[in-house]
Design a protein around this motif. Structure first.
Motif: not given
Ligand code: BEZ
Ligand code: FE
Length: 296
Positions: A41-45, A47-52
């Protein structure tokens, strides 16, 4: 923290997933799952992970799984190029205590290699310069370990392992030896060369995306098993290889680099007459006692 898992903020979502593991029967499962979720979860936030990007990651993992077989372990390769394999080695096999250092197993180990006698030519038919490899298996106090099972595997002069050839009818550059009463083992093979790891899958995509080179410095793999000792998984690297400081999987340790000496034709150290030039290498493999490993 929400009382029910609805309408969750980002923080509440993470907290709810963590809480969902509270009933895990195994405390270890709970610790590992919670930490994994927290970091993902911390990683997703972070880097602001895009759906692509998320979809590309899922696609890479899916392809890695689909192309993995007994002879082609793409998921292992992904772990290797991301340095996860060496991180796990570091956690489980800290240096010190006098035992030989560990490094990655890699994707080309095959369980159940043919048992061969000391002195056998494992390289039979493989392209490459003949190479005599000798060593002994020892305890950290220097005593010989007899009857240790020593698995060896290596690439040939083309930079390929036997499992990478279609249609080879027997293993090559691979075998399982046993140390003799003085802890010694020896075999003939070919001089290992540096080789690129396979780049036709998601691990190769990672390397290309990062502008990274695929090379591994020349080496011979060893896995040593003996009663009462921690199993050792390691390599011996060829001194002077130009890729020693640019290993695609971060596996090089200085203590694992050895000279592969070149010899003119003549009688080799094991008494074999060689009418062509050959190389030799000698390395002692020191095992950690199993009790010490259990206390780490
Ligand atoms: C190997 O040395 O066989 C190896 C290790 C990690 C990735 C690819 C190959
Ligand atoms: Fe290798």
């Amino acid at each position: 923290m929400a009382a029910t898992p609805r309408d969750l903020t980002a923080e509440e979502l993470t907290a709810a997933v963590l809480a969902s593991f509270a009933g895990a029967a195994s405390p270890r499962v709970r610790v590992v799952a919670e930490s994994l979720v927290r970091h993902l979860h911390a990683f997703v936030h972070e880097v602001g992970l895009t759906e692509d990007e998320w979809a590309a990651g899922i696609d890479g993992l899916t392809r890695a799984g689909q192309m993995s077989t007994g002879g082609r372990q793409e998921v292992v390769l992904l772990s290797d190029v991301l340095g996860v394999s060496m991180a796990v080695v570091g956690v489980n096999h800290a240096a010190g205590g006098g035992a030989t250092e560990s490094t990655v197993l890699g994707p080309f180990f095959v369980e159940g290699a043919p048992v061969v006698e000391n002195g056998a030519d494992l390289g039979a038919g493989a392209p490459g310069r003949p190479c005599l490899i000798r060593g002994s298996v020892r305890t950290t106090s220097g005593a010989p370990v007899a009857a240790a099972a020593v698995d060896v595997w290596q690439a040939d002069e083309a930079g390929l392992y036997d499992v990478q050839y279609a249609g080879l009818d027997a293993p090559r550059g691979r075998g399982r030896l046993h140390s003799d009463g003085e802890g010694r083992f020896w075999f003939w093979s070919v001089l290992p060369v540096a080789y690129p790891i396979p780049t036709d899958g998601p691990a190769g995509d990672v390397l290309r995306a990062g502008g990274r080179a695929p090379m591994r410095p020349a080496h011979v793999h060893f896995r040593v098993e003996a009663d009462g000792f921690e199993t050792l998984v390691t390599h011996v690297f060829v001194a002077g290889d130009p890729h020693l400081d640019a290993d695609a999987v971060f596996g090089v340790k200085s203590s694992l680099i050895a000279e592969f000496t070149s010899h003119e034709p003549g009688t080799a150290p094991d008494g074999r007459w060689m009418d062509v030039a050959y190389h030799s290498m000698q390395y002692d493999l020191v095992l950690a006692p199993r009790a010490a490993a259990a206390h780490r």
